[in-house]
Each structure stands twice: as structure tokens, then as C-alpha cells.
Design a protein around this motif. Structure first.
Motif, PDB file in Angstrom:
ATOM      1  N   PRO A 161       6.609   9.861  -3.667  1.00  0.00           N
ATOM      2  CA  PRO A 161       7.802  10.351  -4.385  1.00  0.00           C
ATOM      3  C   PRO A 161       9.086   9.675  -3.893  1.00  0.00           C
ATOM      4  CG  PRO A 161       6.393  12.187  -3.787  1.00  0.00           C
ATOM      5  CD  PRO A 161       5.845  10.964  -3.085  1.00  0.00           C
ATOM      6  N   LEU A 162       9.209   9.472  -2.594  1.00  0.00           N
ATOM      7  CA  LEU A 162      10.392   8.784  -2.069  1.00  0.00           C
ATOM      8  C   LEU A 162      10.442   7.345  -2.561  1.00  0.00           C
ATOM      9  CD1 LEU A 162      10.694   9.926   1.653  1.00  0.00           C
ATOM     10  CD2 LEU A 162      12.259  10.414  -0.218  1.00  0.00           C
ATOM     11  N   ASP A 163       9.309   6.678  -2.579  1.00  0.00           N
ATOM     12  CA  ASP A 163       9.270   5.299  -3.069  1.00  0.00           C
ATOM     13  C   ASP A 163       9.774   5.240  -4.506  1.00  0.00           C
ATOM     14  OD1 ASP A 163       8.128   4.660  -0.632  1.00  0.00           O
ATOM     15  OD2 ASP A 163       6.098   4.422  -1.435  1.00  0.00           O
ATOM     16  N   THR A 164       9.345   6.182  -5.315  1.00  0.00           N
ATOM     17  CA  THR A 164       9.751   6.221  -6.725  1.00  0.00           C
ATOM     18  C   THR A 164      11.241   6.490  -6.852  1.00  0.00           C
ATOM     19  OG1 THR A 164       7.554   7.014  -7.303  1.00  0.00           O
ATOM     20  CG2 THR A 164       9.266   7.306  -8.954  1.00  0.00           C
ATOM     21  N   ILE A 165      11.763   7.402  -6.046  1.00  0.00           N
ATOM     22  CA  ILE A 165      13.198   7.720  -6.085  1.00  0.00           C
ATOM     23  C   ILE A 165      14.019   6.513  -5.667  1.00  0.00           C
ATOM     24  CG2 ILE A 165      15.017   9.072  -4.963  1.00  0.00           C
ATOM     25  CD1 ILE A 165      12.980  11.439  -4.962  1.00  0.00           C
ATOM     26  N   PHE A 166      13.650   5.881  -4.546  1.00  0.00           N
ATOM     27  CA  PHE A 166      14.424   4.730  -4.076  1.00  0.00           C
ATOM     28  C   PHE A 166      14.331   3.555  -5.049  1.00  0.00           C
ATOM     29  CE2 PHE A 166      14.086   6.691   0.268  1.00  0.00           C
ATOM     30  CZ  PHE A 166      15.442   6.987   0.363  1.00  0.00           C
ATOM     31  N   MET A 167      13.174   3.362  -5.667  1.00  0.00           N
ATOM     32  CA  MET A 167      13.030   2.307  -6.672  1.00  0.00           C
ATOM     33  C   MET A 167      13.963   2.588  -7.850  1.00  0.00           C
ATOM     34  SD  MET A 167      11.513   1.390  -9.871  1.00  0.00           S
ATOM     35  CE  MET A 167      10.582   2.850 -10.145  1.00  0.00           C
ATOM     36  N   ALA A 168      14.038   3.834  -8.259  1.00  0.00           N
ATOM     37  CA  ALA A 168      14.928   4.197  -9.373  1.00  0.00           C
ATOM     38  C   ALA A 168      16.393   3.995  -8.997  1.00  0.00           C
ATOM     39  CB  ALA A 168      14.672   5.634  -9.806  1.00  0.00           C
ATOM     40  N   LEU A 169      16.751   4.332  -7.755  1.00  0.00           N
ATOM     41  CA  LEU A 169      18.136   4.209  -7.309  1.00  0.00           C
ATOM     42  C   LEU A 169      18.542   2.766  -7.019  1.00  0.00           C
ATOM     43  CD1 LEU A 169      18.347   7.245  -4.858  1.00  0.00           C
ATOM     44  CD2 LEU A 169      19.376   7.057  -7.137  1.00  0.00           C
ATOM     45  N   MET A 195       0.842  -1.175   0.000  1.00  0.00           N
ATOM     46  CA  MET A 195       0.000   0.000   0.000  1.00  0.00           C
ATOM     47  C   MET A 195       0.889   1.240   0.000  1.00  0.00           C
ATOM     48  SD  MET A 195      -3.005   0.791   2.623  1.00  0.00           S
ATOM     49  CE  MET A 195      -3.934   2.249   2.547  1.00  0.00           C
ATOM     50  N   THR A 196       0.672   2.132  -0.907  1.00  0.00           N
ATOM     51  CA  THR A 196       1.490   3.321  -1.050  1.00  0.00           C
ATOM     52  C   THR A 196       0.844   4.498  -0.333  1.00  0.00           C
ATOM     53  OG1 THR A 196       2.313   2.562  -3.165  1.00  0.00           O
ATOM     54  CG2 THR A 196       2.562   4.875  -2.698  1.00  0.00           C
ATOM     55  N   ASN A 197       1.628   5.144   0.490  1.00  0.00           N
ATOM     56  CA  ASN A 197       1.202   6.341   1.191  1.00  0.00           C
ATOM     57  C   ASN A 197       1.447   7.523   0.258  1.00  0.00           C
ATOM     58  OD1 ASN A 197       1.165   8.691   2.768  1.00  0.00           O
ATOM     59  ND2 ASN A 197       2.047   7.661   4.545  1.00  0.00           N
ATOM     60  N   PRO A 198       0.438   8.375   0.009  1.00  0.00           N
ATOM     61  CA  PRO A 198       0.634   9.505  -0.906  1.00  0.00           C
ATOM     62  C   PRO A 198       1.781  10.422  -0.491  1.00  0.00           C
ATOM     63  CG  PRO A 198      -1.683   9.257  -0.355  1.00  0.00           C
ATOM     64  CD  PRO A 198      -0.929   8.294   0.506  1.00  0.00           C
ATOM     65  N   GLU A 199       2.065  10.484   0.804  1.00  0.00           N
ATOM     66  CA  GLU A 199       3.155  11.353   1.259  1.00  0.00           C
ATOM     67  C   GLU A 199       4.519  10.770   0.950  1.00  0.00           C
ATOM     68  OE1 GLU A 199       2.731  12.448   5.357  1.00  0.00           O
ATOM     69  OE2 GLU A 199       0.632  13.017   5.103  1.00  0.00           O
ATOM     70  N   LYS A 241      17.353  15.550  -2.836  1.00  0.00           N
ATOM     71  CA  LYS A 241      17.294  16.212  -1.533  1.00  0.00           C
ATOM     72  C   LYS A 241      16.272  15.575  -0.608  1.00  0.00           C
ATOM     73  CE  LYS A 241      19.090  20.733  -2.688  1.00  0.00           C
ATOM     74  NZ  LYS A 241      18.796  22.163  -2.851  1.00  0.00           N
ATOM     75  N   ALA A 242      15.083  15.271  -1.122  1.00  0.00           N
ATOM     76  CA  ALA A 242      14.041  14.679  -0.282  1.00  0.00           C
ATOM     77  C   ALA A 242      14.505  13.334   0.273  1.00  0.00           C
ATOM     78  CB  ALA A 242      12.749  14.515  -1.070  1.00  0.00           C
ATOM     79  N   ALA A 243      15.141  12.534  -0.571  1.00  0.00           N
ATOM     80  CA  ALA A 243      15.638  11.236  -0.114  1.00  0.00           C
ATOM     81  C   ALA A 243      16.756  11.417   0.909  1.00  0.00           C
ATOM     82  CB  ALA A 243      16.128  10.415  -1.299  1.00  0.00           C
ATOM     83  N   SER A 244      17.627  12.368   0.673  1.00  0.00           N
ATOM     84  CA  SER A 244      18.729  12.631   1.592  1.00  0.00           C
ATOM     85  C   SER A 244      18.208  13.098   2.949  1.00  0.00           C
ATOM     86  CB  SER A 244      19.669  13.674   0.993  1.00  0.00           C
ATOM     87  OG  SER A 244      20.722  13.944   1.879  1.00  0.00           O
ATOM     88  N   VAL A 245      17.250  13.996   2.944  1.00  0.00           N
ATOM     89  CA  VAL A 245      16.663  14.485   4.198  1.00  0.00           C
ATOM     90  C   VAL A 245      16.021  13.319   4.951  1.00  0.00           C
ATOM     91  CG1 VAL A 245      14.798  15.912   5.139  1.00  0.00           C
ATOM     92  CG2 VAL A 245      16.361  16.861   3.440  1.00  0.00           C
ATOM     93  N   TRP A 246      15.303  12.466   4.230  1.00  0.00           N
ATOM     94  CA  TRP A 246      14.648  11.329   4.863  1.00  0.00           C
ATOM     95  C   TRP A 246      15.682  10.399   5.497  1.00  0.00           C
ATOM     96  CZ3 TRP A 246      14.608   6.009   4.138  1.00  0.00           C
ATOM     97  CH2 TRP A 246      13.576   5.322   4.790  1.00  0.00           C
ATOM     98  N   MET A 247      16.775  10.103   4.768  1.00  0.00           N
ATOM     99  CA  MET A 247      17.804   9.209   5.288  1.00  0.00           C
ATOM    100  C   MET A 247      18.536   9.827   6.466  1.00  0.00           C
ATOM    101  SD  MET A 247      19.397   7.253   1.972  1.00  0.00           S
ATOM    102  CE  MET A 247      19.809   8.735   1.067  1.00  0.00           C
TER     103      MET A 247
END
Length: 129
Positions: free
Chosen positions: A8-16, A1-5, A81-87
Motif C-alpha cells: 500500500p505504501l508503494d502504491t501511495i508513493f508511486m501515485a504521489l 520485489m514487492t513486500n505485501p506489508e 496517514k500511513a505514508a506520514s507515519v512511515w516518513m
């Protein structure tokens, strides 16, 4: 289940998560590149490279534009940046060592480092640092 918030992070991490896409990002650190130039060193078809580029573009990590008859790719570093902030939240606000993160992904995904096209090195992310 994908959280709308977190979508974008899910998509970035999947790409990386894919070593080919990380290698493409590393190439684009140098400068904008034509799709054919991106594809040249990779051991796959132009169609396969185009699919990887589409995933990176969908994650916002690169942008593509047509100049004349040539499609160009450009790195969009702000997308990380969003992924970096999250990590950083998990490292008590310490800078994220992307080499360590890559090794973690390789361990989790079962992709040996020697099979990867190469690590993604970002500014300030040097081996041993």
C-alpha cells in the motif's frame, strides 16, 4: 520485489511521485470536484486526467462516485496517514515537511520544480514551516 506489508505504501508513493497527481490532490483539498472540473485547468486530455484519477483512486487517495451523469472525485485524506507515519519514523517522530519531501522527490526523479503544476499543501504544511 514487492513486500505485501509495504505494497500500500508503494502504491501511495508511486501515485504521489507525479506532479499532475499532486496538483489534483491539491485541487481536491478545497472540495469534491467533477472530473471535468478537475481536468479543466490541466494541459492534457480528459482521458489522460481520467488515468491519473484512476491511479489516485487505486492508491486510496481519492474516491470517485457517479451522481447522475457526472463522476465526482473526493479526497480521502486518511490514506496519507500511513505514508506520514512511515516518513515520521525517519524524522525521529518530527512532523514531515511535505514541501521538503516534494523537493527530495523532484531531485530523485529529475523533475524540476518549475515544471510541476504546484506543490501539494496540506494542513500545517506552509512554506518555511
Amino acid at each position: 520485489m514487492t513486500n505485501p506489508e509495504t505494497a500500500p505504501l508503494d502504491t501511495i508513493f508511486m501515485a504521489l511521485a507525479d506532479p499532475t497527481r499532486r496538483a489534483i490532490l491539491a485541487m481536491l483539498l478545497e472540495d469534491d470536484m467533477a472530473v471535468t472540473d478537475v481536468a479543466q485547468p490541466l494541459p492534457m486530455s480528459l482521458a489522460a486526467v481520467s488515468k491519473h484519477l484512476g491511479i489516485l483512486a487505486g492508491a486510496g487517495l481519492i474516491s470517485q462516485e457517479k451522481r447522475g451523469r457526472v463522476r465526482w472525485c473526493k479526497l480521502e485524506p486518511d490514506a496519507l496517514k500511513a505514508a506520514s507515519v512511515w516518513m515520521q519514523a525517519f524524522g525521529q517522530f518530527e512532523p514531515v515537511n511535505l514541501d521538503d519531501f516534494e523537493r527530495f522527490l523532484e531531485a530523485e526523479l529529475g523533475t524540476p520544480a518549475e515544471d510541476a503544476p504546484g506543490p501539494l499543501h496540506l494542513a500545517g504544511n506552509t512554506p518555511g514551516g
